[in-house]
Write an enzyme that holds these catalytic residues in place. Structure first.
Site, mmCIF file in Angstrom:
data_model
loop_
_atom_site.group_PDB
_atom_site.id
_atom_site.type_symbol
_atom_site.label_atom_id
_atom_site.label_comp_id
_atom_site.label_asym_id
_atom_site.label_seq_id
_atom_site.Cartn_x
_atom_site.Cartn_y
_atom_site.Cartn_z
ATOM 1 N N ASP A 54 1.035 -1.454 0.048
ATOM 2 C CA ASP A 54 0.149 0.424 0.078
ATOM 3 C C ASP A 54 1.017 0.823 0.034
ATOM 4 O O ASP A 54 1.663 1.463 0.843
ATOM 5 C CB ASP A 54 -1.283 0.047 1.429
ATOM 6 C CG ASP A 54 -1.914 1.200 0.861
ATOM 7 O OD1 ASP A 54 -2.761 1.682 0.673
ATOM 8 O OD2 ASP A 54 -0.540 2.571 1.849
ATOM 9 N N TYR A 59 2.561 10.176 0.109
ATOM 10 C CA TYR A 59 3.947 9.806 1.034
ATOM 11 C C TYR A 59 5.827 9.952 0.286
ATOM 12 O O TYR A 59 6.082 9.807 1.508
ATOM 13 C CB TYR A 59 3.798 8.164 1.127
ATOM 14 C CG TYR A 59 1.998 7.474 1.650
ATOM 15 C CD1 TYR A 59 0.799 8.314 1.976
ATOM 16 C CD2 TYR A 59 2.141 6.264 1.424
ATOM 17 C CE1 TYR A 59 0.002 8.219 2.787
ATOM 18 C CE2 TYR A 59 0.841 5.616 1.894
ATOM 19 C CZ TYR A 59 0.466 6.931 2.797
ATOM 20 O OH TYR A 59 -1.099 6.024 3.233
ATOM 21 N N LYS A 87 -2.956 5.465 -4.444
ATOM 22 C CA LYS A 87 -4.030 6.772 -4.108
ATOM 23 C C LYS A 87 -4.004 7.810 -4.474
ATOM 24 O O LYS A 87 -2.837 8.553 -4.611
ATOM 25 C CB LYS A 87 -3.902 7.184 -2.690
ATOM 26 C CG LYS A 87 -3.565 5.728 -1.510
ATOM 27 C CD LYS A 87 -4.335 6.130 -0.224
ATOM 28 C CE LYS A 87 -3.813 4.883 0.399
ATOM 29 N NZ LYS A 87 -2.372 4.513 0.993
ATOM 30 N N HIS A 120 -7.678 9.421 -2.053
ATOM 31 C CA HIS A 120 -7.133 9.570 -0.342
ATOM 32 C C HIS A 120 -7.746 9.675 0.218
ATOM 33 O O HIS A 120 -8.147 9.241 2.180
ATOM 34 C CB HIS A 120 -5.711 10.113 -1.105
ATOM 35 C CG HIS A 120 -4.662 9.841 0.682
ATOM 36 N ND1 HIS A 120 -3.588 9.415 -0.068
ATOM 37 C CD2 HIS A 120 -4.834 9.264 1.436
ATOM 38 C CE1 HIS A 120 -2.622 9.054 0.960
ATOM 39 N NE2 HIS A 120 -3.511 9.220 2.386
HETATM 40 P P1 NDP Z 1 0.744 1.393 11.632
HETATM 41 O O1 NDP Z 1 -0.402 0.899 12.846
HETATM 42 O O2 NDP Z 1 0.919 0.278 10.743
HETATM 43 O O3 NDP Z 1 1.605 1.695 13.176
HETATM 44 C C1 NDP Z 1 2.730 2.102 11.850
HETATM 45 C C2 NDP Z 1 3.628 2.193 13.763
HETATM 46 O O4 NDP Z 1 3.753 0.868 14.669
HETATM 47 C C3 NDP Z 1 4.987 2.444 13.119
HETATM 48 O O5 NDP Z 1 5.553 3.300 14.397
HETATM 49 C C4 NDP Z 1 5.582 0.923 13.355
HETATM 50 O O6 NDP Z 1 7.517 0.998 14.115
HETATM 51 C C5 NDP Z 1 5.341 0.278 14.757
HETATM 52 N N1 NDP Z 1 5.404 -1.323 14.592
HETATM 53 C C6 NDP Z 1 5.485 -2.293 13.406
HETATM 54 N N2 NDP Z 1 5.411 -3.117 13.808
HETATM 55 C C7 NDP Z 1 5.196 -3.607 14.730
HETATM 56 C C8 NDP Z 1 5.461 -4.623 15.824
HETATM 57 N N3 NDP Z 1 5.272 -6.162 15.664
HETATM 58 N N4 NDP Z 1 5.693 -3.925 17.012
HETATM 59 C C9 NDP Z 1 5.787 -2.776 17.451
HETATM 60 N N5 NDP Z 1 5.318 -1.792 16.721
HETATM 61 C C10 NDP Z 1 4.762 -2.035 15.390
HETATM 62 O O7 NDP Z 1 0.626 2.334 11.724
HETATM 63 P P2 NDP Z 1 0.663 3.620 10.119
HETATM 64 O O8 NDP Z 1 -0.445 4.874 10.179
HETATM 65 O O9 NDP Z 1 1.896 3.500 8.814
HETATM 66 O O10 NDP Z 1 -0.640 2.690 9.018
HETATM 67 C C11 NDP Z 1 -0.478 1.121 8.884
HETATM 68 C C12 NDP Z 1 -0.520 1.626 6.295
HETATM 69 O O11 NDP Z 1 -1.600 2.194 6.498
HETATM 70 C C13 NDP Z 1 0.494 3.226 6.353
HETATM 71 O O12 NDP Z 1 2.161 2.477 6.451
HETATM 72 C C14 NDP Z 1 -0.495 3.642 4.774
HETATM 73 O O13 NDP Z 1 0.255 2.366 3.755
HETATM 74 C C15 NDP Z 1 -1.787 3.031 5.830
HETATM 75 N N6 NDP Z 1 -1.710 4.621 6.088
HETATM 76 C C16 NDP Z 1 -3.682 5.001 5.041
HETATM 77 C C17 NDP Z 1 -4.278 6.096 4.972
HETATM 78 C C18 NDP Z 1 -5.074 6.433 4.406
HETATM 79 O O14 NDP Z 1 -5.558 7.657 4.645
HETATM 80 N N7 NDP Z 1 -5.823 5.743 3.412
HETATM 81 C C19 NDP Z 1 -3.630 6.666 6.595
HETATM 82 C C20 NDP Z 1 -2.977 6.369 7.074
HETATM 83 C C21 NDP Z 1 -1.691 5.027 6.710
HETATM 84 P P3 NDP Z 1 8.820 0.356 12.681
HETATM 85 O O15 NDP Z 1 8.044 1.532 12.173
HETATM 86 O O16 NDP Z 1 9.856 1.329 13.858
HETATM 87 O O17 NDP Z 1 8.832 -0.818 13.081
#
Ligand code: NDP
Length: 319
Positions: A54, A59, A87, A120
């Site tokens: 995704d 981004y 998006k 988006h």
């Molecule tokens: P997530 O809920 O996926 O959380 C990401 C965070 O969790 C990061 O800080 C990451 O740290 C940490 N993390 C990942 N795996 C673990 C684990 N196993 N244990 C502990 N911590 C963990 O957040 P996002 O907001 O990034 O959402 C996911 C995706 O959804 C986005 O990346 C994007 O692609 C999409 N999205 C879409 C939106 C929209 O408007 N359509 C809005 C927001 C998100 P680290 O990277 O340091 O591991």
């Protein structure tokens, strides 16, 4: 209902059927705020078995995502086995800018087509709009004109499915009233701290698949250390991250956890050979204190000039 297939390594992969008949893999790699998207995407696809990525023009990582996908294809993964989502950003939310925006995205990703192209956010922003927006920088958009263009992308086989993000029940109805090609997917914030049940129900009723974004609570909400999640993880001998991802799939949604770390990327997809038992699933569903993490305030609210003067305005005063 998730469908289960077995990959060439004998691993189970779950996917969901879309209205179009295409399949979306239950878990994709998120790329928002990714620090090294090329390596993360490569690791996810080649080493961890992800088949769904995704991303979004906004981004600023599509070049890197494209390099990661290209390297994975070079390593032997077929393009047709992948599900790539991007998006359409708010500044391109006008009839004449839909196709050029998609072409730029395809170019950055080095792909001939997208599996899914999403609106988006359902608000138009002027080029270079401030955060929060100044007067006149945010507005409604030409719904019919934009959706017709999205539909043409499907007809021209540049994208296989189209959909939306960050919608309300009211906005979904408005779109369904004009759609000739139905949105296949609605991508929304969903996790145990924001279950977003009304939208989930509305989508189910209309056979629209839901992808849950920010399944771990994003950077802003620490669900990993939530006592209920920790308790269930300990009981099942899984990590809290895996419990949160599995919870999303058991709700019937695909989900797209993001991580910059290869160990976490691998951990987050190891959720297909076990289930959260009903009582524990329910305990996670009963977590109180529901609140959006990504409420859109910074992007779209202009308190004095509007048209969206509050977060409630953005979400049509619907919970
Ligand atoms: P997530 O809920 O996926 O959380 C990401 C965070 O969790 C990061 O800080 C990451 O740290 C940490 N993390 C990942 N795996 C673990 C684990 N196993 N244990 C502990 N911590 C963990 O957040 P996002 O907001 O990034 O959402 C996911 C995706 O959804 C986005 O990346 C994007 O692609 C999409 N999205 C879409 C939106 C929209 O408007 N359509 C809005 C927001 C998100 P680290 O990277 O340091 O591991």
């Amino acid at each position: 209902m998730a469908q289960i297939t077995i990959d060439p390594q004998g691993e189970k992969i779950e996917s969901f059927a879309l209205l179009s008949g295409h399949k979306i893999h239950a878990i994709g790699l998120g790329t928002w705020r990714a620090h090294n998207a090329r390596d993360s995407v490569y690791t996810a696809i080649v080493e961890a078995g992800y088949r769904h990525v995704d991303t979004a023009a906004e981004y600023g990582v599509q070049d890197e995502v494209g390099h990661g996908i290209k390297a994975a294809i070079h390593a032997g993964v077929e393009r047709s086995a992948l599900f790539v989502t991007s998006k359409l950003w708010c500044s391109d939310l006008s009839r004449e800018r839909v196709r050029p925006a998609l072409m730029k995205t395809l170019n950055e990703l080095q792909l001939g087509y997208l599996d899914l192209y999403l609106i988006h956010w359902p608000f138009r922003l002027k080029d270079g709009a401030s955060r929060p927006p100044k007067a006149g920088e945010v507005s409604d958009f030409d719904w019919e004109g934009v959706w017709r263009e999205m539909e043409k992308l499907v007809k021209d086989k540049l994208v296989r499915d189209i959909g939306v993000c960050n919608f309300t029940v009211k906005k979904l109805k408005r779109l369904l009233d004009i759609a000739q090609i139905m949105p296949s997917v609605c991508q929304m914030e969903m996790h145990p701290g924001w279950r977003n049940e009304k939208m989930l129900e509305a989508c189910k009723k209309n056979n629209i698949h839901v992808t849950a974004y920010s399944p771990l609570g994003s950077r802003e909400l620490d669900l990993i250390h939530h006592p209920v999640v920790e308790r269930v993880a300990g009981k099942l001998n899984k990590t809290p991250g895996q419990v949160l991802v599995r919870w999303a799939i058991q709700r019937g949604t695909s989900t797209i956890p993001k991580s910059d770390h290869s160990e976490r990327i691998k951990e987050n997809i190891k959720v297909f050979s076990w289930e959260i038992p009903e009582l524990d699933f329910q305990a996670i569903c009963d977590i109180p204190d529901q609140m959006r993490v990504l409420d859109g305030e910074e992007l779209f609210v202009n308190k004095s000039d509007g048209p969206y003067k509050s977060v409630e305005d953005i979400w049509d005063h619907q919970i």
